[in-house]
Motif scaffolding. Structure first.
Motif, short mmCIF file in Angstrom:
data_model
loop_
_atom_site.label_atom_id
_atom_site.label_comp_id
_atom_site.label_asym_id
_atom_site.label_seq_id
_atom_site.Cartn_x
_atom_site.Cartn_y
_atom_site.Cartn_z
N ALA A 56 0.83 -1.21 0.00
CA ALA A 56 0.00 0.00 0.00
C ALA A 56 0.86 1.26 0.00
O ALA A 56 0.50 2.26 -0.64
N ARG A 57 1.99 1.23 0.68
CA ARG A 57 2.85 2.43 0.73
C ARG A 57 3.42 2.77 -0.65
O ARG A 57 3.47 3.94 -1.04
N ASN A 176 -4.69 8.93 -0.07
CA ASN A 176 -4.13 7.89 0.79
C ASN A 176 -4.37 6.51 0.19
O ASN A 176 -5.17 6.34 -0.73
N ALA A 177 -3.70 5.52 0.73
CA ALA A 177 -4.03 4.12 0.51
C ALA A 177 -4.72 3.60 1.77
O ALA A 177 -4.69 4.24 2.82
N VAL A 178 -5.36 2.44 1.66
CA VAL A 178 -6.14 1.87 2.76
C VAL A 178 -5.77 0.41 2.97
O VAL A 178 -5.58 -0.34 2.01
N VAL A 179 -5.65 0.02 4.24
CA VAL A 179 -5.63 -1.39 4.62
C VAL A 179 -6.84 -1.61 5.50
O VAL A 179 -6.96 -1.02 6.58
N LEU A 180 -7.75 -2.44 5.03
CA LEU A 180 -9.04 -2.67 5.70
C LEU A 180 -9.08 -4.03 6.37
O LEU A 180 -8.68 -5.04 5.76
N LYS A 181 -9.58 -4.03 7.61
CA LYS A 181 -9.94 -5.30 8.26
C LYS A 181 -11.44 -5.29 8.51
O LYS A 181 -11.92 -4.66 9.45
N PRO A 182 -12.22 -5.98 7.66
CA PRO A 182 -13.66 -6.06 7.94
C PRO A 182 -13.90 -6.99 9.12
O PRO A 182 -13.06 -7.84 9.45
N ASP A 183 -15.06 -6.84 9.75
CA ASP A 183 -15.36 -7.70 10.88
C ASP A 183 -15.43 -9.16 10.44
O ASP A 183 -15.90 -9.48 9.34
N SER A 184 -15.00 -10.05 11.29
CA SER A 184 -14.92 -11.47 10.95
C SER A 184 -16.28 -12.11 10.75
O SER A 184 -16.38 -13.18 10.12
N GLN A 185 -17.34 -11.50 11.26
CA GLN A 185 -18.67 -12.08 11.12
C GLN A 185 -19.33 -11.73 9.79
O GLN A 185 -20.29 -12.39 9.39
N SER A 186 -18.84 -10.69 9.12
CA SER A 186 -19.53 -10.24 7.90
C SER A 186 -18.53 -9.71 6.87
O SER A 186 -18.63 -8.55 6.45
#
Length: 516
Positions: A56-57, A176-186
């Motif tokens: 991402a950087r 910017n760039a993004v690193v996303l962690k969505p919730d593990s349930q959805s």
């Protein structure tokens, strides 16, 4: 209804392939509607998170040089793609979160509105702004908005599409760039949104996705990000803030709420009751800005109570993917247990259940009836603690002063609602300790007004999403000053004492100049 028929295995594989993962570990998610398995979701390692940030950087440096017009065009294409794929997005939201189709559509609409808002205003929001220089005519100053770098986003399960992408859209719009962690349930619906981003023209490396437990993957994100955006509980948000502070990076946190609604004397009872139903039971009450406390003037208390109970009893519950149910399921057994505990505890401390109050396993594993309580005392857990479910408590008040005081009680300050005379509501709104106040609406007026900032006071969080505040949080203001002809310290041929007297005389003149 078969979940496998709604989300085929081939579709699951194409979506989960977006996740950066080199491990063999997976976590199987299930649908709260039926309890059926939905997907085996890959788990990311710490090394995967490190690689995501490294990638991402590099991408961010290129993306930041992309013209604003190109970024705007990508967001407008995203807007159109979201609307073109509404049905699939609604299916995924319902399958993963259990909410009704109407409440799922709120997310699709909110995301499309967000994409269009920043696309249309990007140039105006990020263009260098001129400011007054120290010496008029000799000093000029411009302020640039410089992207922070790589933004870490940790999104929740309750609005799994909107909160996963709507916070990141202004981040990438700002360069910017993004690193996303969505919730593990959805996770699947967030991945579907990222897939549309890529189809809209946002480079894949600019928006990375990792997956796994918050204690591991979430912590790894905070340890590497240049800015952290978190939506979730106040308890977890406090830990995020501490971790960010240790690295001297900024963060925005939208946290919990125990949101009040005030029904003013003379308010239309039926309209207020209808508004309360929507405000309390959208997404089965699993919404940070939903209403959990209703304060009604004693002169209308009985009429409002009866109207509210009648409307709540008329709500339909079910596991349908059609538009024919009013309220869906809770997300998990732990949510069912929390709501059950709050109801039982309130009753044990003197409250009365006016309607609802029961789990409905006959409809699905995590269904719970929309519930209205009367006579809740301060000994009850739900008096001050957030339930985050389909539970609301009803209270009478004698004066508007008392209602404001009751609304401000506790530690939260996310959202509030006032029903009644607009003039009177506007007068008391600034006295309510909440980041948003909706008049003759529960939460949707402010939530859907993307040009208006949204966020919490007190224990409900810091920072704002939406509006210009929602994009400037992802930038660093950089002042660029140009000095012409005469140095700030004065010409070399003018003695310092003489220059100080000249400058003093100039300051006195400027004092009398209205715009200086």
């Amino acid at each position: 209804m078969s979940i496998a028929g709604v989300v085929p295995e081939s579709r699951v594989r194409s979506l989960t392939g977006i996740i950066r993962s080199t491990t063999q570990e997976t976590r199987t998610t299930s649908s709260p509607l039926t309890g059926e398995a939905v997907a085996a979701v890959p788990t990311s390692s710490i090394d995967d998170v490190e690689t995501a940030f490294d990638t991402a950087r590099v991408a961010q440096e290129r993306w930041a040089r992309t013209p604003l017009r190109s970024r705007s065009e990508a967001l407008l294409r995203l807007h159109d793609l979201i609307l073109d794929h509404t049905d699939e997005l609604l299916d995924l939201i319902q399958v993963e979160s259990g909410k009704s189709r109407a409440h799922a559509f709120d997310e699709v609409a909110h995301l499309a509105l967000t994409a269009r808002f920043y696309a249309r205003r990007l140039r105006r929001q990020l263009a260098p702004h001129r400011r007054n220089g120290a010496l008029p005519g000799l000093t000029s100053v411009e302020v640039n908005q410089v992207p922070k770098g790589v933004v870490g986003i940790i999104s929740p399960w309750n609005y799994p599409l909107s909160m996963a992408l709507a916070d990141g859209i202004p981040a990438i719009a700002a360069g910017n760039a993004v690193v996303l962690k969505p919730d593990s349930q959805s996770p699947l619906i967030a991945l579907a949104g990222v897939e549309l981003l890529r189809r809209a023209g946002v480079p894949a490396d600019v928006w990375q996705v990792v997956s796994g437990p918050g204690s591991v993957v979430g912590t790894a994100i905070i340890e590497r990000a240049d800015y952290v955006c978190f939506t979730g509980s106040t308890a977890t948000g406090t830990m995020v803030a501490k971790q960010a502070a240790e690295r001297l990076i900024s963060c925005s946190l939208e946290l919990g709420g125990k949101n009040p609604m005030i029904v003013l004397p003379g308010a239309d009872v039926e309209r207020s009751a209808a508004g309360a139903v929507t405000a309390c039971f959208s997404s089965a009450g699993q919404l940070c800005v939903s209403i959990e406390r209703l304060y009604v003037h004693e002169s209308q208390y009985d009429a409002f109570r009866d109207a509210l109970v009648r409307r709540v009893r008329a709500l339909s519950l079910g596991a349908s993917l059609d538009w024919d149910t009013d309220m869906g399921s809770l997300i998990s057994q732990s949510q069912v247990e929390t709501v059950t505990k709050h109801v039982e505890d309130a009753v044990a401390n003197g409250a009365t259940v006016l309607t609802g109050g029961r789990a409905r396993p006959d409809l699905g594993p995590y269904f719970f009836e929309p519930t209205v309580l009367d006579g809740v005392t301060n000994a009850a857990e739900c008096f001050a603690q957030e339930t985050f479910g389909p539970l609301v408590s009803l209270y009478p008040y004698r004066s508007v002063e008392e209602a404001v005081s009751l609304a401000n009680a506790g530690d939260y300050g996310l959202n509030a609602s006032i029903f009644g005379s607009v003039r009177e509501a506007r007068r008391i709104a600034p006295r309510i300790k909440a980041g948003t106040v909706n008049i003759n609406e529960g939460f949707a007026a402010s939530f859907g007004s993307i040009d208006a900032p949204m966020g919490g006071m007190r224990s409900s969080g810091v920072g704002r999403r939406q509006g210009i505040e929602g994009i400037l949080r992802y930038t660093e203001p950089q002042s660029v000053a140009v000095q012409r002809a005469v140095p700030m310290g004065g010409p070399a041929f003018v003695p310092p004492e003489t220059y100080s007297k000249l400058l003093t005389a100039g300051l006195r003149v400027l004092r009398r100049t209205p715009r200086a």
